[in-house]
Scaffold this active site. Structure first.
Site, PDB file in Angstrom:
ATOM      1  N   GLN A 214       0.854  -1.190   0.000  1.00  0.00           N
ATOM      2  CA  GLN A 214       0.000   0.000   0.000  1.00  0.00           C
ATOM      3  C   GLN A 214       0.889   1.240   0.000  1.00  0.00           C
ATOM      4  O   GLN A 214       1.646   1.457   0.952  1.00  0.00           O
ATOM      5  CB  GLN A 214      -0.872  -0.019   1.270  1.00  0.00           C
ATOM      6  CG  GLN A 214      -1.719   1.210   1.474  1.00  0.00           C
ATOM      7  CD  GLN A 214      -1.922   1.522   2.949  1.00  0.00           C
ATOM      8  OE1 GLN A 214      -1.054   1.286   3.776  1.00  0.00           O
ATOM      9  NE2 GLN A 214      -3.084   2.049   3.286  1.00  0.00           N
TER      10      GLN A 214
ATOM     11  N   SER B 294       1.671   6.723   2.360  1.00  0.00           N
ATOM     12  CA  SER B 294       2.445   7.696   3.157  1.00  0.00           C
ATOM     13  C   SER B 294       3.650   8.231   2.397  1.00  0.00           C
ATOM     14  O   SER B 294       4.288   7.502   1.638  1.00  0.00           O
ATOM     15  CB  SER B 294       2.945   7.048   4.447  1.00  0.00           C
ATOM     16  OG  SER B 294       1.875   6.512   5.167  1.00  0.00           O
TER      17      SER B 294
ATOM     18  N   GLU C 253      -8.269  -1.589   6.327  1.00  0.00           N
ATOM     19  CA  GLU C 253      -7.001  -1.720   7.061  1.00  0.00           C
ATOM     20  C   GLU C 253      -7.245  -1.720   8.568  1.00  0.00           C
ATOM     21  O   GLU C 253      -6.689  -2.526   9.294  1.00  0.00           O
ATOM     22  CB  GLU C 253      -6.068  -0.560   6.699  1.00  0.00           C
ATOM     23  CG  GLU C 253      -4.774  -0.569   7.517  1.00  0.00           C
ATOM     24  CD  GLU C 253      -3.760   0.478   7.059  1.00  0.00           C
ATOM     25  OE1 GLU C 253      -4.149   1.478   6.434  1.00  0.00           O
ATOM     26  OE2 GLU C 253      -2.570   0.284   7.343  1.00  0.00           O
TER      27      GLU C 253
END
Ligand SMILES: Cc1cc2nc3c(=O)[nH]c(=O)nc-3n(C[C@H](O)[C@H](O)[C@H](O)COP(=O)(O)OP(=O)(O)OC[C@H]3O[C@@H](n4cnc5c(N)ncnc54)[C@H](O)[C@@H]3O)c2cc1C
Length: 390
Positions: free
Chosen positions: A109, A112, A227
């Site tokens: 994923q 960030s 998540e």
């Protein structure tokens, strides 16, 4: 249901391997799928089993007695796969879901960035349209398993002229494509579970978009909801040194099991573990019935992080100085120390405790929303990350 439980129990007893090597993990996941035990609630047309949350719960209960070598697939199974099922085209589901369920392709994923973590909508990685394709440049950080991943769900900015939440798009990207560089990062346990990922003119086809162009924020919220439930639900009973049953065993080993304070704290830990397991089971059942967890995923995520912290406090009470300074040939002491050192990350990964509390306050308790000064300002005009508008 009894037949299903017996099948799961017998299969796990015969097939759980003794190590977590990547090749073993892939073989195990394929065998799990062959046995009809992977993607239990996922649609059969894409390789799932089309069963209910009740069967999933039975599987989870039985699997909790083992250390399954499946952690490398967690982001795919827990986050990317469910989001592709929610938002993907029929073609994307047909291409990605079955290999993901069989452990043939590993997912990561890519949200960030160095300047965008809690405020991930401030991210600066750009995807620029070029004819029928997109060209991506930028950097991600803390990307778990990117060094092993075949595919990733990338959140990138496609329109800097609209407010920050509106100009994002989610893409499904090939991690082996030219233009993707992965560099491992070592954490305080000495291991390197996550990475920096750089994009230099990565070219993506139009079909790489997941959901709508400009719809990256709702797609990200969907994935973060999955998540939070997936993290909160990750309670391993058998080999987790911080599970109450193993801490009770540690208490016996250190002769602390008759101590009334230790006994009370272990009982409280057991109650918290059970409450979280039941809460997660309920969220899964509701999701199965068509009511996604939404902000309640934040409750599961926060409760999971708090449970770890509570368990660390009990571990310290039981093991005292052995919790941080153990005999070199004490394997159990080594595992306990590793689990203790990993615990702070559970209050950061998947959104920090503070962010979960804000979401719970805003969306569940109906408290006044946090003031937001940049909601209607075009992204290009914001001072975020390394961006400094003139
Ligand atoms: C083990 C681990 C695995 C990870 N894996 C991934 C991954 O696979 N993919 C990925 O994209 N990311 C991943 N992350 C990154 C993770 O999502 C971010 O670290 C997290 O969202 C926090 O962002 P940050 O580190 O930039 O901290 P910041 O956002 O800079 O926060 C710093 C501190 O300020 C507080 N803070 C910030 N904003 C507010 C606010 N509005 N109100 C109150 N307090 C605030 C935070 O709570 C925190 O205490 C991972 C992180 C860890 C630790």
């Amino acid at each position: 249901m009894t037949g299903f439980r017996e099948k799961v129990r017998a299969w796990l007893a015969a097939n759980v391997p003794g190590d977590e090597e990547l090749a073993t993990a892939k073989r195990f996941q394929a065998a799990l799928h062959d046995a009809g035990l992977a993607g239990i609630t996922w649609p059969t047309e894409y390789g799932g089993q089309g069963l209910t949350a009740a069967e999933q719960q039975i599987f989870d209960q039985e699997a909790a007695h083992y250390d399954l070598p499946t952690s490398v697939f967690r982001i795919g199974m827990g986050m990317c796969g469910p989001t592709i099922l929610d938002l993907g085209t029929a073609g994307q589901k047909a291409r990605y879901i079955r290999p993901l369920l069989r452990g043939e392709e590993i997912w990561c994923q890519l949200f960030s960035e160095p300047g965008a973590g809690s405020d991930v909508a401030s991210l600066q990685t750009r995807a620029v349209r070029d004819g029928d394709s997109w060209v991506v440049n930028g950097q991600k950080v803390w990307t778990t398993v990117a060094h092993l991943a075949d595919f990733g769900a990338l959140l990138a900015r496609t329109d800097p002229d609209v407010p920050k939440h509106q100009g994002l798009t989610m893409f499904l990207i090939d991690m082996h494509a030219p233009g993707v560089t992965v560099r491992p990062l070592t954490d305080m346990t000495g291991r390197a579970p996550f990475n920096e990922v750089y994009f230099a003119d990565l070219r993506l086809p139009a079909g790489a978009v997941l959901g709508q162009v400009g719809g990256g924020w709702p797609a990200a919220v969907t994935m973060l909801g999955h998540e939070r439930v997936s993290i909160g639900g990750f309670v391993r009973i058998r080999h987790d040194p911080l599970a109450h049953a193993n801490l009770a065993e540690t208490a016996r080993r250190y002769g602390r099991d008759r101590d009334p304070v230790v006994r009370v704290e272990l009982a409280k830990l057991y109650a918290a573990e059970r409450a979280l397991a039941l809460f997660n089971a309920r969220l899964r059942q509701e999701a199965e019935a068509g009511s996604p967890p939404g902000a309640r995923g934040s409750v599961a995520k926060l409760a999971g992080a708090q449970l770890r912290q509570q368990a660390v406090a009990v571990a310290g009470l039981i093991a005292g100085p052995h919790a941080i300074a153990w005999d070199p040939d004490d394997a159990a002491g080594d595992e306990l120390a590793l689990a203790i050192n990993q615990t702070p990350s559970s209050s950061i990964a998947g959104g920090t405790d503070q962010i979960q509390r804000t979401i719970i306050g805003d969306r569940i308790l109906g408290l006044p929303r946090e003031p937001v000064a940049d909601r209607d300002v075009p992204f290009r005009e914001l001072r975020v990350g390394t961006q400094r508008p003139a």
